[in-house]
Write an enzyme that holds these catalytic residues in place. Structure first.
Site, PDB file in Angstrom:
ATOM      1  N   ARG A  15       1.550   3.726   1.090  1.00 16.12           N
ATOM      2  CA  ARG A  15       1.399   3.457  -0.220  1.00 16.12           C
ATOM      3  C   ARG A  15       1.608   1.995  -0.566  1.00 16.12           C
ATOM      4  O   ARG A  15       0.462   1.262  -0.787  1.00 16.12           O
ATOM      5  CB  ARG A  15       2.181   4.371  -1.328  1.00 16.12           C
ATOM      6  CG  ARG A  15       1.750   4.335  -2.834  1.00 16.12           C
ATOM      7  CD  ARG A  15       2.433   3.162  -3.503  1.00 16.12           C
ATOM      8  NE  ARG A  15       3.963   2.919  -3.562  1.00 16.12           N
ATOM      9  CZ  ARG A  15       4.612   1.852  -3.983  1.00 16.12           C
ATOM     10  NH1 ARG A  15       3.879   1.141  -4.454  1.00 16.12           N
ATOM     11  NH2 ARG A  15       6.117   1.936  -3.592  1.00 16.12           N
ATOM     12  N   HIS A 209      11.674  -7.063   0.474  1.00 16.45           N
ATOM     13  CA  HIS A 209      10.521  -7.742   0.958  1.00 16.45           C
ATOM     14  C   HIS A 209      11.131  -8.898   1.531  1.00 16.45           C
ATOM     15  O   HIS A 209      12.203  -9.360   1.616  1.00 16.45           O
ATOM     16  CB  HIS A 209       9.601  -8.070  -0.370  1.00 16.45           C
ATOM     17  CG  HIS A 209       8.752  -7.136  -0.865  1.00 16.45           C
ATOM     18  ND1 HIS A 209       7.481  -6.999  -0.796  1.00 16.45           N
ATOM     19  CD2 HIS A 209       9.183  -5.738  -1.392  1.00 16.45           C
ATOM     20  CE1 HIS A 209       6.795  -5.839  -1.449  1.00 16.45           C
ATOM     21  NE2 HIS A 209       8.014  -5.204  -1.617  1.00 16.45           N
ATOM     22  N   CYS A 240       3.050  -6.781  -3.929  1.00 17.35           N
ATOM     23  CA  CYS A 240       2.442  -6.012  -5.223  1.00 17.35           C
ATOM     24  C   CYS A 240       1.424  -6.945  -5.740  1.00 17.35           C
ATOM     25  O   CYS A 240       1.306  -8.111  -6.064  1.00 17.35           O
ATOM     26  CB  CYS A 240       3.710  -6.394  -6.028  1.00 17.35           C
ATOM     27  SG  CYS A 240       3.338  -5.911  -7.923  1.00 17.35           S
TER      28      CYS A 240
END
Length: 303
Positions: A15, A209, A240
């Site tokens: 995802r 991250h 993102c």
């Protein structure tokens, strides 16, 4: 926690990893990759997101992925759900667990979901209630918990307030997102120590991250404080689309290696996991940043 050495790894590559990719991955390849992750011993895999294809084209086949997937016993197959329409799709596909998301930054909420924070909370409350009524566990994400590309510093008071609101909705676990990878160990310690006053640590997770190369250091800092739930993305893919500077996630295989050096138990086969990273690297047709992946090539362990 009954066993302080047990670490729970949440795989978000199918995802969070794929949502930022420009290369389309066929549904059959997604399913193959998810199967490999299960074979490697991952017990929690976030397989897709039930968002509009116009938002995230890379996940346009969410319904097919979820419905076609051959579920492995003992594995939780989760999906991100942005609203009630997405929840309807997720329930029809019989997803195991629903993940809802909110940003600690007002500006990022506006850019990411086109809503202010309070409107987003009201929406999520309805989604969480309906999911729980349908017998589904609900996981929460609080992104920009350590900094925002639009607003800069995010106050710990706001992170604490929103975390409390999400738990009031019934989330079983809250993942704190360093969405742009800006945090260092000291900030990780400060935020987790603050939240730990009101939230049991076993209900918190870290979603790091690796923009500035501090991802593993931040995981270690959180581990030292008692956090035992971490998100990773195979190969280190991710980012993102609505946050400038959000580079890839910490590679799951690098996270697992770190846990091995600490004597923690993950139940994950590192060789199989690295093989899955090699496989997805070939399908995406670009080098991935995972350290374990690079080492496997240098050592002639390509599978």
């Amino acid at each position: 926690m009954t066993d302080s050495s047990q670490v729970y790894v949440r795989e978000v590559g199918p995802r969070d990893g794929l949502q930022h990719e420009q290369t389309w991955l066929d549904t059959a390849d997604k399913l193959n990759w998810i199967e490999q992750l299960g074979e490697a011993g991952l017990t929690y895999i976030e397989i897709t997101s039930f968002v509009s294809p116009s938002w995230i084209p890379a996940l346009a086949d969410a319904d097919e992925v979820a419905r076609t997937l051959k579920k492995r016993p003992g594995v939780t197959y989760a999906a991100l759900v942005p609203n009630r329409k997405g929840l309807e799709r997720a329930l029809l596909a019989n997803i195991d667990e629903v993940a809802i998301f909110l940003s600690a930054s007002e500006t990022h909420n506006q850019k990411n979901i086109n809503a202010d924070t309070e409107t987003a909370l009201a929406r999520l409350s309805r989604v969480a209630e309906e999911a729980r009524q349908s017998g589904k566990a609900v996981r929460g994400y609080l992104s920009m918990a350590f900094g925002c590309p639009y607003e800069g510093k995010v106050e710990v008071d706001e992170v604490e307030r929103l975390a409390e609101r999400l738990f009031e909705m019934g989330v079983t676990e809250l993942s704190l997102g360093d969405t742009i990878g800006i945090a260092g160990p000291k900030q990780i310690e400060a935020v987790i120590s603050r939240l730990g006053r009101m939230i049991p640590l076993e209900r918190l997770a870290l979603h790091p991250h690796n923009t500035y190369g501090t991802g593993l250091a931040n995981i270690y800092a959180a581990f030292q404080l008692g956090i035992r739930r971490f998100d990773g993305s195979t190969g280190g893919i991710g980012g993102c689309p609505y946050a400038r500077g959000a580079s890839g996630n910490v590679a799951t295989e690098d996270l697992v290696y770190l846990m091995q050096t600490l004597g923690a138990k993950t139940g994950i086969d590192l060789v199989r996991l690295t093989s899955a990273a090699q496989w997805i690297e070939k399908r995406l047709r670009r080098p991935l940043p995972s350290s374990q992946l690079q080492l496997s090539k240098e050592e002639g362990r390509c599978l």
